[in-house]
Design an enzyme around this catalytic site. Structure first.
Site, mmCIF file in Angstrom:
data_model
loop_
_atom_site.group_PDB
_atom_site.id
_atom_site.type_symbol
_atom_site.label_atom_id
_atom_site.label_comp_id
_atom_site.label_asym_id
_atom_site.label_seq_id
_atom_site.Cartn_x
_atom_site.Cartn_y
_atom_site.Cartn_z
ATOM 1 N N ASP A 38 62.939 50.411 61.002
ATOM 2 C CA ASP A 38 63.509 51.702 60.585
ATOM 3 C C ASP A 38 64.849 51.947 61.260
ATOM 4 O OD1 ASP A 38 61.296 52.068 59.083
ATOM 5 O OD2 ASP A 38 60.319 53.473 60.460
ATOM 6 N N GLU A 114 48.490 25.360 39.254
ATOM 7 C CA GLU A 114 48.829 26.693 39.767
ATOM 8 C C GLU A 114 47.802 27.692 39.275
ATOM 9 O OE1 GLU A 114 52.683 27.643 38.233
ATOM 10 O OE2 GLU A 114 53.547 25.840 39.091
ATOM 11 N N LYS A 116 46.930 31.119 37.323
ATOM 12 C CA LYS A 116 47.562 31.880 36.235
ATOM 13 C C LYS A 116 47.397 33.363 36.558
ATOM 14 C CE LYS A 116 47.970 32.193 31.259
ATOM 15 N NZ LYS A 116 47.863 33.654 31.097
ATOM 16 N N ASP A 118 47.550 37.312 36.451
ATOM 17 C CA ASP A 118 47.394 38.247 35.337
ATOM 18 C C ASP A 118 48.228 39.496 35.600
ATOM 19 O OD1 ASP A 118 46.528 39.242 33.008
ATOM 20 O OD2 ASP A 118 44.522 39.765 33.692
ATOM 21 N N TYR A 225 57.024 31.313 39.503
ATOM 22 C CA TYR A 225 56.328 30.077 39.106
ATOM 23 C C TYR A 225 57.224 29.078 38.381
ATOM 24 C CZ TYR A 225 55.696 32.843 34.824
ATOM 25 O OH TYR A 225 55.894 33.637 33.744
ATOM 26 N N LYS A 315 41.649 28.472 31.079
ATOM 27 C CA LYS A 315 41.178 29.822 31.375
ATOM 28 C C LYS A 315 39.880 29.810 32.191
ATOM 29 C CE LYS A 315 43.649 32.871 29.569
ATOM 30 N NZ LYS A 315 43.501 33.481 28.323
ATOM 31 N N CYS A 409 22.698 71.453 31.325
ATOM 32 C CA CYS A 409 22.720 70.508 32.439
ATOM 33 C C CYS A 409 21.357 69.816 32.548
ATOM 34 C CB CYS A 409 23.035 71.248 33.739
ATOM 35 S SG CYS A 409 22.747 70.229 35.202
ATOM 36 N N CYS A 412 19.556 71.209 35.987
ATOM 37 C CA CYS A 412 19.118 72.595 36.208
ATOM 38 C C CYS A 412 18.999 73.413 34.928
ATOM 39 C CB CYS A 412 20.068 73.293 37.174
ATOM 40 S SG CYS A 412 21.690 73.591 36.458
ATOM 41 N N CYS A 427 28.717 71.423 34.777
ATOM 42 C CA CYS A 427 27.645 72.379 35.019
ATOM 43 C C CYS A 427 28.214 73.285 36.108
ATOM 44 C CB CYS A 427 26.387 71.668 35.517
ATOM 45 S SG CYS A 427 25.247 72.778 36.378
ATOM 46 N N CYS A 432 22.813 74.001 41.483
ATOM 47 C CA CYS A 432 22.187 72.928 40.694
ATOM 48 C C CYS A 432 21.727 71.814 41.644
ATOM 49 C CB CYS A 432 23.205 72.389 39.696
ATOM 50 S SG CYS A 432 22.716 70.856 38.909
HETATM 51 S S1 IVH Z 1 54.427 28.920 33.247
HETATM 52 C C1 IVH Z 1 56.236 27.665 29.513
HETATM 53 N N1 IVH Z 1 52.920 29.507 35.274
HETATM 54 O O1 IVH Z 1 51.262 33.203 31.471
HETATM 55 C C2 IVH Z 1 55.423 27.984 30.674
HETATM 56 N N2 IVH Z 1 53.028 31.021 33.465
HETATM 57 O O2 IVH Z 1 51.013 32.487 28.399
HETATM 58 C C3 IVH Z 1 55.076 29.375 30.711
HETATM 59 N N3 IVH Z 1 51.686 33.051 33.789
HETATM 60 O O3 IVH Z 1 53.597 35.175 30.117
HETATM 61 C C4 IVH Z 1 55.071 29.941 32.008
HETATM 62 N N4 IVH Z 1 50.915 32.531 35.779
HETATM 63 O O4 IVH Z 1 53.847 35.086 32.609
HETATM 64 C C5 IVH Z 1 53.362 29.892 34.077
HETATM 65 N N5 IVH Z 1 51.623 29.924 37.162
HETATM 66 C C6 IVH Z 1 52.084 30.294 35.967
HETATM 67 C C7 IVH Z 1 51.708 31.517 35.375
HETATM 68 C C8 IVH Z 1 52.201 31.846 34.110
HETATM 69 C C9 IVH Z 1 50.924 33.427 34.806
HETATM 70 C C10 IVH Z 1 51.892 33.814 32.540
HETATM 71 C C11 IVH Z 1 53.315 33.899 32.125
HETATM 72 C C12 IVH Z 1 53.319 33.918 30.627
HETATM 73 C C13 IVH Z 1 51.928 33.576 30.286
HETATM 74 C C14 IVH Z 1 51.983 32.391 29.370
#
Ligand code: IVH
Length: 680
Positions: A38, A114, A116, A118, A225, A315, A409, A412, A427, A432
């Protein structure tokens, strides 16, 4: 100092602050405490205030957000952002791998594995090492310019370190950490705001704020990524994993679990490992991504339509399942809300059997047109409670029943009421029994009066046996009344009486939380107690004087004033006053000013069983004295306080080199400090 010297100091401060940002937000390994950080920031802000012409968008001071926009402008991506094809089982992945092997002559190629993430895909452009533009994926070809919002994310470097191409783009995923999501929704719920369904939606909502100062308050994070494009002939590593390692040296945040797999078997093992471990990390992932590691081979196999052939998403098993909605029932909440929930034909959702799911309120059921007998999609996202996502209308056979919220309710029998602008049905009977059970549970809970030994079961027993008709009666319970209860021994009875009596001294704000008034959570209660100082003044507060307090809107103000208009509630407060509960906000803790802040900015972790304090007592004391207490030991911890049977935290502390205090050391510390101060 002349202008040059200011510029010099500004540059120094900016790179120092960004270095500490990186250590804290990217590397998870801070060197300095909040106070020193800070201090640096304050100096920079001051110089920039004196010399506004020296302010640049990449200054760390600009991470707090800028002027709100009226709309986002569109950006054409220089190279489109592609999507990924999916594999759902090992066979799919083998098939993909064989297709690639057929295309690559040598037949041998390594795979980058890697997670994936979300969240939301973003593309970040850097020019001469400065972050100049950030965009959403949009439709892949054009996205929205969300540069100001992205600038507020502390793990996105505003200025790179090392050597880099003059212009290039990186791609990554912005996410809302799960632990922060839980806190965020709790806060919103306590303050009468709508809650978000999952971390992903919350990240999206936060990134799409036209006012970036709102985004700045959200704890968003990112993993990079991949590279998008690079201009010029800067030498970039020739493989994906090494390119990410290179990006890491520039200051980007790269996921630590990226892994190189020599063959497809290892890639499958990587997937398998994360199917089991996905809940152990603080961000949502819906699979893994397997990529051909060599850039030459990536280029060779190329892209088909909108999907690269060189990568595939494998997936995780779905966290959604389909089952039958057997019934809709309701329970009564502490504030009298009538809460509908789904009774489901038991179904396995991502490895867990789900039998019930929340349905939130009447609007939720109507909005999704859920009917008893429907086939419904049930989702369990992370550790969040199961949700009914939708119903399958085409599978109806006409026997499905619409659900109507009860007019009376279920506990009661009082008429239920839905007020304008509220989505909940209530309620309003203050006595109650179902509400009282919930209220007792809440009243005794850790964040309220913290009364050990009285939980839902004992609460129900006390109510059913007629020993208490409101929470005030807890304070006049006698031991011989308790020992008459089923399975209640002398010792438990004494413990309960003792714990109830101890709770009389809790701070006023905790009592305010304990009363269970709608929308009054810890933070709001603290603000109110600090402003008014005692219960009497709070009871007399007008809606206007309440809305003057930061973070208190009309909904909270109305809830509080309405509470104190009810005769039943006034009688309860009177009972609590007569029982001797603390009704004053004690700024004056009986300690001198110097003593009050002796632990200022110190971070403690407490472990093991203590003799003189309960866990929450010592934590509150640390807080009162200006310090903070966390549940885990990290390099930011200043001291570990260890009681009996302390476990793994002791070895954590030894490993990182954190000093360990006994309870007595700690007491000595808080008692002695002021003398040093006085001497100084
Ligand atoms: S590679 C062409 N690596 O997944 C390669 N994508 O369906 C595409 N996502 O919207 C990206 N983790 O945002 C890659 N380790 C990862 C990822 C990743 C999540 C998402 C990405 C994209 C979607 C592709």
């Amino acid at each position: 100092m002349n202008k040059n010297m200011f510029q010099h100091r500004i540059d120094e401060l900016r790179s120092e602050i960004e270095r500490h940002n990186r250590l804290y937000f990217v590397d998870n390994d801070p060197e300095i405490g909040d106070r020193e950080y800070d201090e640096l920031m304050r100096e920079l802000v001051e110089i920039e205030k004196e010399h506004p012409d020296l302010v640049v968008p990449q200054s760390p001071t600009q991470r707090v957000g800028s002027e709100p926009l009226t709309e986002f402008s569109q950006i054409s991506h220089q190279v489109p952002l592609l999507s990924l094809g999916n594999a759902f089982n090992d066979d799919d992945l083998h098939a993909w791998h064989e297709r690639m092997a057929g295309l690559i002559e040598s037949n041998k190629f390594e795979l980058a594995c890697e997670l994936k993430f979300d969240g939301l895909a973003v593309a970040l452009v850097y020019e001469n090492g400065l972050f100049v533009q950030g965009a959403t994926r949009g439709n892949g070809a054009t996205g929205e310019d969300i540069t100001s919002n992205l600038r507020t994310i502390r793990s996105i470097p505003l200025k790179l370190i090392g050597d880099y191409p003059s212009r290039f783009e990186v791609r990554g995923e912005v996410f809302f950490p799960k632990s922060e999501f839980r806190k965020f929704n709790e806060y919103r719920e306590e303050n009468g705001l709508d809650t978000y369904a999952n971390p992903r939606n919350t990240a999206a909502g936060s990134l799409r704020q036209l006012d970036s100062s709102i985004t700045a308050q959200r704890p968003l994070d990112i993993f990079i990524y991949g590279l998008g494009w690079v201009e010029g002939d800067f030498p970039i590593p020739k493989t994906h994993i090494r390119s990410l390692e290179y990006l890491k040296t520039l200051g980007f945040k790269i996921n630590p679990f990226n892994q190189l797999a020599p063959n497809i078997k290892n890639a499958i093992e990587f997937h398998q490992k994360w199917v089991h471990n996905r809940n152990s990390i603080d961000y949502d992932c819906d699979g893994v991504v397997i990529k051909i590691d060599s850039f030459d081979y990536q280029q060779h196999v190329g892209t088909l339509g909108r999907e690269p052939r060189w990568a595939i998403a494998y997936k995780f098993p779905s966290t959604q399942s389909i089952t039958k909605l057997l019934d809709i029932r309701v329970n009564v909440g502490r504030t009298g809300t009538i809460n509908p929930y789904a009774v489901l034909e038991p179904v396995n959702v991502g490895g867990v059997t789900v039998k019930q799911a929340t349905l939130h309120n009447e609007d939720y059921i109507e909005g999704k047109d859920l009917r008893i007998g429907d086939s419904v999609v049930v989702e369990r996202a992370g550790e969040v409670i199961p949700q009914v996502v939708s119903s399958q209308k085409t599978r109806r056979d006409g026997t499905e029943q619409k659900f109507l919220m009860p007019q009376l309710c279920p506990s009661c029998g009082s008429p239920t009421i839905r007020e304008a602008e509220e989505s909940a049905l209530y309620c309003r009977n203050n006595s109650c029994p179902a509400q009282l059970v919930r209220l007792v549970e809440h009243f005794v809970s850790k964040s309220a009066m913290d009364i050990d030994g009285v939980g839902g079961k004992i609460g129900t027993l006390l109510i059913e046996s007629g020993l208490i008709t409101d929470v005030g009666d807890l304070y006049t319970l006698r031991k011989e009344q308790l020992t008459k209860l089923e399975r209640m021994g002398e010792k438990s009875a004494s413990n309960i009486i003792g714990a109830v009596s101890d709770s009389k001294d809790r701070p006023l704000s905790r009592l305010l939380v304990a009363l269970g008034i709608s929308h009054i959570g810890t933070e709001v209660a603290e603000n109110i107690s600090n402003r008014f100082g005692n219960m009497e003044k709070i009871m007399q507060a007008s809606e206007e004087s309440l809305t003057d307090i930061p973070d208190i809107g009309p909904k909270i103000a109305k809830s509080l004033t309405t509470y104190f208009q009810s005769a039943t509630n006034l009688l309860l407060i009177d009972k609590l006053i007569r029982a001797g509960l603390n009704m004053e906000e004690k700024n004056d803790t009986g300690l001198s000013q110097a003593q009050e802040q002796v632990l200022r900015d110190m971070r403690f972790c407490v472990t093991g069983r203590l003799q003189q304090f309960s866990r929450s007592e010592i934590q509150n004391l640390i807080k009162e004295l200006g310090g903070s207490a966390s549940g885990s030991v990290s390099s930011r911890t200043n001291y570990l306080i260890a009681g009996e049977e302390a476990g793994s935290k002791l070895s954590d502390a030894a490993r990182i080199g954190i000093p360990v205090l006994s309870e007595d050391d700690f007491l000595a510390m808080i008692q002695q400090r002021p003398f040093y101060d006085d001497d100084a």
